[in-house]
Design a protein around this motif. Structure first.
Motif, mmCIF file in Angstrom:
data_model
loop_
_atom_site.group_PDB
_atom_site.id
_atom_site.type_symbol
_atom_site.label_atom_id
_atom_site.label_comp_id
_atom_site.label_asym_id
_atom_site.label_seq_id
_atom_site.Cartn_x
_atom_site.Cartn_y
_atom_site.Cartn_z
ATOM 1 N N ALA A 14 0.811 -1.221 0.000
ATOM 2 C CA ALA A 14 0.000 0.000 0.000
ATOM 3 C C ALA A 14 0.844 1.272 0.000
ATOM 4 O O ALA A 14 0.428 2.302 -0.517
ATOM 5 N N GLU A 15 2.049 1.207 0.567
ATOM 6 C CA GLU A 15 2.933 2.379 0.603
ATOM 7 C C GLU A 15 3.847 2.460 -0.623
ATOM 8 O O GLU A 15 4.692 3.351 -0.716
ATOM 9 N N GLY A 16 3.733 1.502 -1.536
ATOM 10 C CA GLY A 16 4.558 1.509 -2.740
ATOM 11 C C GLY A 16 5.882 0.785 -2.593
ATOM 12 O O GLY A 16 6.717 0.816 -3.499
ATOM 13 N N ASN A 17 6.105 0.132 -1.448
ATOM 14 C CA ASN A 17 7.329 -0.630 -1.235
ATOM 15 C C ASN A 17 7.277 -1.934 -2.023
ATOM 16 O O ASN A 17 6.215 -2.514 -2.210
ATOM 17 N N TYR A 18 8.438 -2.396 -2.451
ATOM 18 C CA TYR A 18 8.544 -3.682 -3.122
ATOM 19 C C TYR A 18 8.668 -4.784 -2.076
ATOM 20 O O TYR A 18 9.502 -4.696 -1.172
ATOM 21 N N VAL A 19 7.858 -5.825 -2.216
ATOM 22 C CA VAL A 19 7.902 -6.992 -1.340
ATOM 23 C C VAL A 19 7.849 -8.225 -2.237
ATOM 24 O O VAL A 19 6.903 -8.383 -3.012
ATOM 25 N N GLY A 20 8.878 -9.076 -2.150
ATOM 26 C CA GLY A 20 8.910 -10.224 -3.043
ATOM 27 C C GLY A 20 9.589 -11.426 -2.429
ATOM 28 O O GLY A 20 10.111 -11.363 -1.312
ATOM 29 N N ARG A 21 9.569 -12.522 -3.192
ATOM 30 C CA ARG A 21 10.195 -13.751 -2.717
ATOM 31 C C ARG A 21 10.568 -14.628 -3.897
ATOM 32 O O ARG A 21 9.953 -14.565 -4.954
ATOM 33 N N THR A 22 11.592 -15.445 -3.673
ATOM 34 C CA THR A 22 12.011 -16.447 -4.648
ATOM 35 C C THR A 22 12.294 -17.741 -3.890
ATOM 36 O O THR A 22 12.992 -17.728 -2.879
ATOM 37 N N VAL A 23 11.719 -18.832 -4.366
ATOM 38 C CA VAL A 23 11.967 -20.160 -3.808
ATOM 39 C C VAL A 23 12.890 -20.876 -4.782
ATOM 40 O O VAL A 23 12.666 -20.848 -5.995
ATOM 41 N N PHE A 24 13.929 -21.523 -4.246
ATOM 42 C CA PHE A 24 14.927 -22.129 -5.120
ATOM 43 C C PHE A 24 15.633 -23.285 -4.436
ATOM 44 O O PHE A 24 15.546 -23.462 -3.222
ATOM 45 N N THR A 25 16.307 -24.075 -5.252
ATOM 46 C CA THR A 25 17.174 -25.138 -4.746
ATOM 47 C C THR A 25 18.576 -24.888 -5.284
ATOM 48 O O THR A 25 18.757 -24.221 -6.309
ATOM 49 N N LEU A 26 19.540 -25.435 -4.582
ATOM 50 C CA LEU A 26 20.946 -25.305 -4.949
ATOM 51 C C LEU A 26 21.518 -26.689 -5.161
ATOM 52 O O LEU A 26 21.205 -27.614 -4.402
ATOM 53 N N GLY A 28 23.604 -29.787 -4.785
ATOM 54 C CA GLY A 28 24.304 -30.334 -3.626
ATOM 55 C C GLY A 28 23.603 -30.085 -2.301
ATOM 56 O O GLY A 28 24.085 -30.525 -1.264
ATOM 57 N N HIS A 29 22.486 -29.377 -2.330
ATOM 58 C CA HIS A 29 21.719 -29.108 -1.110
ATOM 59 C C HIS A 29 20.384 -29.846 -1.202
ATOM 60 O O HIS A 29 19.703 -29.781 -2.229
ATOM 61 N N ALA A 30 20.007 -30.516 -0.144
ATOM 62 C CA ALA A 30 18.737 -31.245 -0.136
ATOM 63 C C ALA A 30 17.550 -30.312 0.113
ATOM 64 O O ALA A 30 16.449 -30.558 -0.362
ATOM 65 N N ALA A 31 17.780 -29.237 0.845
ATOM 66 C CA ALA A 31 16.693 -28.337 1.240
ATOM 67 C C ALA A 31 16.321 -27.368 0.130
ATOM 68 O O ALA A 31 17.129 -27.040 -0.735
ATOM 69 N N HIS A 32 15.073 -26.908 0.187
ATOM 70 C CA HIS A 32 14.611 -25.800 -0.644
ATOM 71 C C HIS A 32 14.758 -24.537 0.208
ATOM 72 O O HIS A 32 14.525 -24.566 1.417
ATOM 73 N N TYR A 33 15.112 -23.439 -0.443
ATOM 74 C CA TYR A 33 15.296 -22.176 0.261
ATOM 75 C C TYR A 33 14.304 -21.142 -0.245
ATOM 76 O O TYR A 33 13.840 -21.211 -1.378
ATOM 77 N N GLU A 34 14.021 -20.171 0.610
ATOM 78 C CA GLU A 34 13.194 -19.031 0.229
ATOM 79 C C GLU A 34 13.939 -17.773 0.633
ATOM 80 O O GLU A 34 14.387 -17.647 1.772
ATOM 81 N N ILE A 35 14.085 -16.854 -0.313
ATOM 82 C CA ILE A 35 14.658 -15.558 -0.013
ATOM 83 C C ILE A 35 13.547 -14.536 -0.220
ATOM 84 O O ILE A 35 12.851 -14.562 -1.236
ATOM 85 N N THR A 36 13.333 -13.697 0.786
ATOM 86 C CA THR A 36 12.341 -12.640 0.681
ATOM 87 C C THR A 36 13.078 -11.315 0.522
ATOM 88 O O THR A 36 14.151 -11.106 1.092
ATOM 89 N N PHE A 37 12.492 -10.441 -0.273
ATOM 90 C CA PHE A 37 13.099 -9.155 -0.590
ATOM 91 C C PHE A 37 12.196 -8.016 -0.149
ATOM 92 O O PHE A 37 10.975 -8.135 -0.191
ATOM 93 N N PHE A 38 12.829 -6.889 0.219
ATOM 94 C CA PHE A 38 12.092 -5.673 0.558
ATOM 95 C C PHE A 38 12.908 -4.467 0.109
ATOM 96 O O PHE A 38 14.118 -4.419 0.330
ATOM 97 N N SER A 39 12.235 -3.518 -0.521
ATOM 98 C CA SER A 39 12.888 -2.270 -0.910
ATOM 99 C C SER A 39 11.852 -1.157 -0.955
ATOM 100 O O SER A 39 10.739 -1.357 -1.449
#
Length: 90
Positions: A14-26, A28-39
């Motif tokens: 609502a304030e015009g800020n960017y809010v996002g996320r990316t789910v990914f795997t790497l 050699g890694h068994a886990a899935h990761y999530e990175i959230t972004f804010f600007s």
């Protein structure tokens, strides 16, 4: 290091800020990761890294977090995936 992006999203709040996320795997890694972004203006980005779904190896996520601080190419690839998702939703 091979990265596979499985999901990405970005929106403006609502304030015009960017809010996002990316789910990914790497390779050699068994886990899935999530990175959230804010600007507020889309130039300087804060982020938070977590496991997506089940928890994984704590040492690997700490190593990944350190790599994100140093490797602009990896960080930008994950951020660009989220930004591209916003553009396609428009």
């Amino acid at each position: 290091m091979s990265v596979s992006i499985t999901e990405a999203a970005m929106r403006r709040d609502a304030e015009g800020n960017y809010v996002g996320r990316t789910v990914f795997t790497l390779e050699g890694h068994a886990a899935h990761y999530e990175i959230t972004f804010f600007s507020k203006k889309g130039k300087e980005w804060d982020y938070s890294l977590s496991f997506a779904g089940e928890s994984g190896n704590e040492e690997q996520i700490l190593e990944l977090d350190a790599k994100l601080e140093e490797d602009d190419e990896l960080f930008d690839r994950l951020l660009d995936a989220a930004l591209d998702a916003e553009e396609s939703d428009s």
